[in-house]
Motif scaffolding. Structure first.
Motif, short mmCIF file in Angstrom:
data_model
loop_
_atom_site.label_atom_id
_atom_site.label_comp_id
_atom_site.label_asym_id
_atom_site.label_seq_id
_atom_site.Cartn_x
_atom_site.Cartn_y
_atom_site.Cartn_z
N GLN A 156 0.84 -1.21 0.13
CA GLN A 156 -0.03 0.04 0.18
C GLN A 156 0.80 1.30 -0.24
OE1 GLN A 156 -2.01 1.52 3.73
NE2 GLN A 156 -4.05 1.32 2.36
N GLU A 157 1.87 1.28 0.83
CA GLU A 157 2.84 2.44 0.76
C GLU A 157 3.53 2.48 -0.50
OE1 GLU A 157 6.46 4.15 3.59
OE2 GLU A 157 5.09 2.57 4.42
N ARG A 158 4.02 1.66 -1.08
CA ARG A 158 4.48 1.70 -2.50
C ARG A 158 3.65 2.26 -3.17
NH1 ARG A 158 4.90 -0.28 -7.23
NH2 ARG A 158 3.26 -1.62 -6.89
N ARG A 159 2.38 1.83 -3.50
CA ARG A 159 1.37 2.55 -4.36
C ARG A 159 1.04 4.00 -4.15
NH1 ARG A 159 -2.68 -2.99 -4.85
NH2 ARG A 159 -1.07 -4.27 -5.47
N PHE A 160 0.76 4.12 -2.84
CA PHE A 160 0.65 5.52 -2.47
C PHE A 160 1.94 6.28 -3.09
CE2 PHE A 160 -2.35 4.89 1.30
CZ PHE A 160 -3.52 4.74 0.35
N GLN A 161 3.34 6.09 -2.81
CA GLN A 161 4.13 7.02 -3.02
C GLN A 161 4.47 6.97 -4.80
OE1 GLN A 161 6.40 8.23 -0.68
NE2 GLN A 161 6.92 9.49 -2.74
N ALA A 162 3.77 5.98 -5.49
CA ALA A 162 3.82 5.95 -6.78
C ALA A 162 2.93 6.82 -7.26
CB ALA A 162 3.67 4.46 -7.46
N ARG A 163 1.81 7.13 -6.53
CA ARG A 163 0.60 8.12 -6.73
C ARG A 163 1.20 9.55 -6.73
NH1 ARG A 163 -4.93 5.55 -4.44
NH2 ARG A 163 -5.09 3.84 -5.57
N ILE A 164 2.25 9.46 -5.50
CA ILE A 164 2.60 11.04 -5.28
C ILE A 164 3.85 11.24 -6.35
CG2 ILE A 164 4.39 12.19 -3.70
CD1 ILE A 164 3.09 10.59 -1.61
N ASP A 165 4.58 10.34 -7.01
CA ASP A 165 5.56 10.71 -7.65
C ASP A 165 5.36 10.68 -9.23
OD1 ASP A 165 7.26 10.45 -5.47
OD2 ASP A 165 7.75 8.21 -5.94
N ASP A 166 4.07 10.18 -9.37
CA ASP A 166 3.48 10.20 -11.01
C ASP A 166 2.44 11.27 -11.04
OD1 ASP A 166 2.46 9.82 -13.53
OD2 ASP A 166 2.81 7.47 -13.19
N GLY A 167 2.75 12.50 -12.10
CA GLY A 167 1.69 13.23 -12.01
C GLY A 167 0.40 12.97 -12.87
#
Length: 277
Positions: free
Chosen positions: A170-181
């Motif tokens: 879950q943390e990995r996916r949330f971070q991916a959302r933060i990093d991807d416009g």
């Protein structure tokens, strides 16, 4: 009764271990195509038999509910497969009986309704975030099985899925959302709170299962750390929950085009968009 391409699901007591090897995109797409063909067959059967199907998708934030709903609906008719994703209730809706705004979206004959979140908001986000009272939460858990029994006894097939994802994923996916416009819009303040309050949501889920995982209306858990496998497994399971038959059809042949009979395209100055690609 079911399409030949639908794989049998593991039964309780059977091995549920999954291969460590990740599915390649091609492997995933090949399997998905087979399942989507079966969904088209199911669609025809639902219409002919007048079935009423309601599917509830719940789970952890970022667990991939939207992804599987997208794969279910992308090759079928939106007139038959409807997605219901209700916004926050209005002031008028807040004054209604709690289940009221959900019940109006239940399927009629020949429809499959996919609830992207559902009345179980009261057992999850509303309870954890304090949008309902302790008493309202207790009343919901007590009344929910009764309402679902009413739905089922109205000849509606009710299928409930819970998507479970691990803390690291879950943390990995949330971070991916933060990093991807392209994905940042998917990260809401509620998602951030869900990340912070993992164990509050865990306790709420446990209470919900204890009260609403019944023999008549069970929860089916979808392990979702591997998105591709989760999508294929969930669709396969869904197809196996609904007895259907392939409806024979005549081969389709394109008709011969008519003669132009002197038609000529006018020399019109069309506003063609720039051909950048």
């Amino acid at each position: 009764m079911m399409g030949a391409n639908v794989k049998k699901q593991n039964q309780p007591g059977e091995s549920e271990s999954q291969p460590a090897k990740k599915l390649t995109r091609k492997e995933f797409e090949d399997e998905l195509k087979k399942l989507q063909i079966e969904l088209v067959k199911l669609q025809s059967w639902v219409v002919q038999a007048g079935l009423k199907v309601a599917v509830v998708f719940e789970g952890r934030d970022g667990a991939g509910k939207g992804g599987v709903i997208k794969r279910i609906t992308e090759r079928v008719s939106p007139r038959i497969f409807h997605v219901v994703a209700l916004p926050a209730p209005t002031e008028r809706e807040k004054s209604q009986m709690y289940f009221q705004r959900y019940l109006v979206h239940l399927p009629a004959a020949g429809e499959v309704i996919l609830f992207d979140r559902s009345w179980y908001n009261r057992a999850g986000v509303e309870y954890v975030m304090g949008f309902c009272t302790e008493q309202e939460h207790k009343d919901f858990l007590r009344r929910c099985p009764e309402v679902e029994n009413m739905i089922i006894h109205s000849d509606i097939m009710l299928i409930k899925y819970w998507f479970e994802v691990s803390q690291p994923e879950q943390e990995r996916r949330f971070q991916a959302r933060i990093d991807d416009g392209r994905k940042v819009w998917k990260l809401s303040p509620m998602d951030l709170e869900a990340h912070r309050r993992w164990y509050d949501y865990s306790r709420a889920k446990d209470e919900m299962f204890a009260a609403t995982d019944t023999s008549e209306s069970p929860w089916y858990v979808v392990p979702a750390d591997d998105k591709r496998r989760a999508r294929l497994n969930c669709i396969t399971h869904l197809l196996n929950q609904i007895p259907y038959q392939e409806i024979p059809s005549e081969p389709i042949t394109l008709p011969k085009r008519q003669s132009p009979k002197g038609y000529q395209e006018p020399a019109w100055s069309y506003r063609v968009i720039p051909q950048i690609y």
